[in-house]
Enzyme design. Structure first.
Site, PDB file in Angstrom:
ATOM      1  N   HIS A 138      16.472   9.548  14.809  1.00 41.93           N
ATOM      2  CA  HIS A 138      17.880   9.961  14.965  1.00 41.93           C
ATOM      3  C   HIS A 138      17.926  11.424  15.386  1.00 41.93           C
ATOM      4  O   HIS A 138      16.928  12.141  15.270  1.00 41.93           O
ATOM      5  CB  HIS A 138      18.645   9.811  13.639  1.00 41.93           C
ATOM      6  CG  HIS A 138      18.163  10.749  12.571  1.00 41.93           C
ATOM      7  ND1 HIS A 138      16.968  10.567  11.898  1.00 41.93           N
ATOM      8  CD2 HIS A 138      18.689  11.914  12.081  1.00 41.93           C
ATOM      9  CE1 HIS A 138      16.788  11.549  11.034  1.00 41.93           C
ATOM     10  NE2 HIS A 138      17.814  12.397  11.132  1.00 41.93           N
ATOM     11  N   HIS A 171      14.071  12.872  15.776  1.00 42.76           N
ATOM     12  CA  HIS A 171      12.997  12.950  14.790  1.00 42.76           C
ATOM     13  C   HIS A 171      13.086  11.786  13.817  1.00 42.76           C
ATOM     14  O   HIS A 171      14.091  11.055  13.783  1.00 42.76           O
ATOM     15  CB  HIS A 171      13.044  14.301  14.059  1.00 42.76           C
ATOM     16  CG  HIS A 171      14.360  14.610  13.412  1.00 42.76           C
ATOM     17  ND1 HIS A 171      15.512  14.908  14.113  1.00 42.76           N
ATOM     18  CD2 HIS A 171      14.735  14.642  12.105  1.00 42.76           C
ATOM     19  CE1 HIS A 171      16.512  15.126  13.286  1.00 42.76           C
ATOM     20  NE2 HIS A 171      16.075  14.968  12.057  1.00 42.76           N
ATOM     21  N   ARG A 182       6.346  12.191  -0.603  1.00 43.99           N
ATOM     22  CA  ARG A 182       6.874  13.292   0.192  1.00 43.99           C
ATOM     23  C   ARG A 182       8.258  13.631  -0.366  1.00 43.99           C
ATOM     24  O   ARG A 182       9.095  12.732  -0.556  1.00 43.99           O
ATOM     25  CB  ARG A 182       6.989  12.869   1.660  1.00 43.99           C
ATOM     26  CG  ARG A 182       7.642  13.925   2.538  1.00 43.99           C
ATOM     27  CD  ARG A 182       7.711  13.475   3.996  1.00 43.99           C
ATOM     28  NE  ARG A 182       8.646  14.294   4.746  1.00 43.99           N
ATOM     29  CZ  ARG A 182       8.331  15.417   5.379  1.00 43.99           C
ATOM     30  NH1 ARG A 182       7.090  15.857   5.372  1.00 43.99           N
ATOM     31  NH2 ARG A 182       9.246  16.116   6.021  1.00 43.99           N
ATOM     32  N   ASP A 208      20.372  14.930  14.564  1.00 45.27           N
ATOM     33  CA  ASP A 208      21.342  15.370  13.566  1.00 45.27           C
ATOM     34  C   ASP A 208      22.644  15.760  14.270  1.00 45.27           C
ATOM     35  O   ASP A 208      22.611  16.466  15.286  1.00 45.27           O
ATOM     36  CB  ASP A 208      20.795  16.578  12.783  1.00 45.27           C
ATOM     37  CG  ASP A 208      19.588  16.197  11.924  1.00 45.27           C
ATOM     38  OD1 ASP A 208      19.404  14.988  11.661  1.00 45.27           O
ATOM     39  OD2 ASP A 208      18.829  17.105  11.530  1.00 45.27           O
TER      40      ASP A 208
END
Ligand code: GA4
Length: 334
Positions: free
Chosen positions: A205, A262, A273, A207
């Protein structure tokens, strides 16, 4: 029969695209005398860069990481007491309102200092005050850094008004968001049928906002898409920040900067993570349009139709994660 139940409904990242290509991520020291030009170059070429010399105290960062780890270690029923991420609260696997899923759990938070944290009382109990102040210190520091970056960028673009971009984040009405993400390791990826594959943690996607500031622990997973469509892995660095250009900044620079596609992938590592991302957005009523100072004295034409951040956000929340949200607002050539 060996079950692969948990991962069955999830999307795998195609093996060929997960290898890190030999591309250097620009690393920019904000105190470097040429920082403004290096920032402009990185925003034009990749829409993504790593920031060092950022001035955010490591203590503020590690305090937030501890709070995030504590929250994500709670039992599920406890985390679910934080409500749903609509607009602020806990989310698990479901991303956005339109059916996207990922190998992720997260807490969506506001950056508004006036926000009443009472809705989180039953989750954090006695620790609520600490949690709130740790988030607030972090958001304040990262927002300041994002504004420094935007001011250097404005200077690099030779815009006289130093705060032409940063004023939108500084505005009390700025519609910014802050999220804590947790990508648990996926032990099932050890099974023969799926060995060597990666799960999609947060699908590809761009941002929608102006600028995003991401920091993670030392677990890999973030990947960015180059202009030629290749995906590259971004080596994690827990002391630094990664910044990406959002759709709104692409429009405000009339396409000179590109918002970067990204995603986050999850492997079979034993390590979780954890990331923390500040999304700097303008006030809802703000017109998102190319900055006049960049339009060659009025001779350059805008590539985009006129719209407000409210309109863009409304349209974004109707889209799927991977959709190209800006194309609806592009002027079609006659
Ligand atoms: C992507 C950037 C931010 O994480 C976010 C995301 C939002 C969400 O998770 O609710 C969106 C996504 C993001 C873009 C399209 C819409 C909205 C999920 C989704 C499918 C908080 C944001 O502002 O936009």
């Amino acid at each position: 029969m060996v079950a692969v139940a948990v991962t069955e409904n999830f999307t795998y990242a195609a093996a060929a695209t997960t290898t890190a290509a030999a591309v250097n991520i620009p690393t920019i020291d904000l105190s470097h005398p040429d920082a403004k030009n290096l920032l402009v170059k990185a925003c034009e070429e990749l829409g993504f860069f790593k920031v060092v010399g950022h001035g955010v105290p490591l203590e503020i960062i590690s305090r937030l990481e501890t709070e995030a780890n504590n929250f994500f270690s709670l039992p599920l029923f406890q985390k679910e007491k934080a409500g749903s991420p609509d607009p602020f609260g806990y989310g698990n696997k479901n991303i956005g309102p339109n059916g996207d899923i990922g190998w992720i759990e997260f807490l969506m938070l506001t950056t508004n200092p006036e926000f009443d944290y009472k809705i989180f009382e039953s989750v954090f109990g006695e620790n609520l005050k600490t949690f709130r102040s740790v988030v607030s210190d972090y958001v304040k520091a990262v927002k300041r850094m994002a504004c420094d970056v935007l001011e250097l960028v404005a200077d690099g673009l030779k815009i006289d008004e130093k705060d032409a971009l940063s004023k939108l984040l500084k505005n009390e009405e700025s519609d910014s968001v802050f999220r804590l993400n947790h990508y648990p390791p996926c032990p099932e990826l050890d099974q023969q049928q799926v060995k060597g594959k990666h799960l999609i943690g947060f699908g590809e996607h761009t941002d929608p906002q102006i600028i995003s500031v991401l920091r993670s622990n030392n677990t890999c997973g973030l990947q960015i898409c180059l202009r030629d469509g290749r995906w590259i892995s971004v080596p994690p660095d827990h002391c630094c920040f990664f910044i990406n250009v959002g759709d709104s900044l692409q429009v405000m620079t009339n396409g000179r900067f590109k918002s970067v596609k990204h995603r986050v992938v999850v492997g079979n590592s034993k390590k979780s993570r954890v990331s923390m991302v500040y999304f700097g957005g303008p006030p809802l009523t703000e017109k998102i349009a190319p900055l006049p100072a960049l339009m060659k004295g009025g001779e350059e034409e805008s590539l985009y139709k006129e719209f407000t951040w409210f309109e863009y956000k409304k349209s974004a929340y109707k889209s799927r994660l991977a959709d190209n949200r800006l194309c609806l607002f592009e002027k079609i050539e006659a």
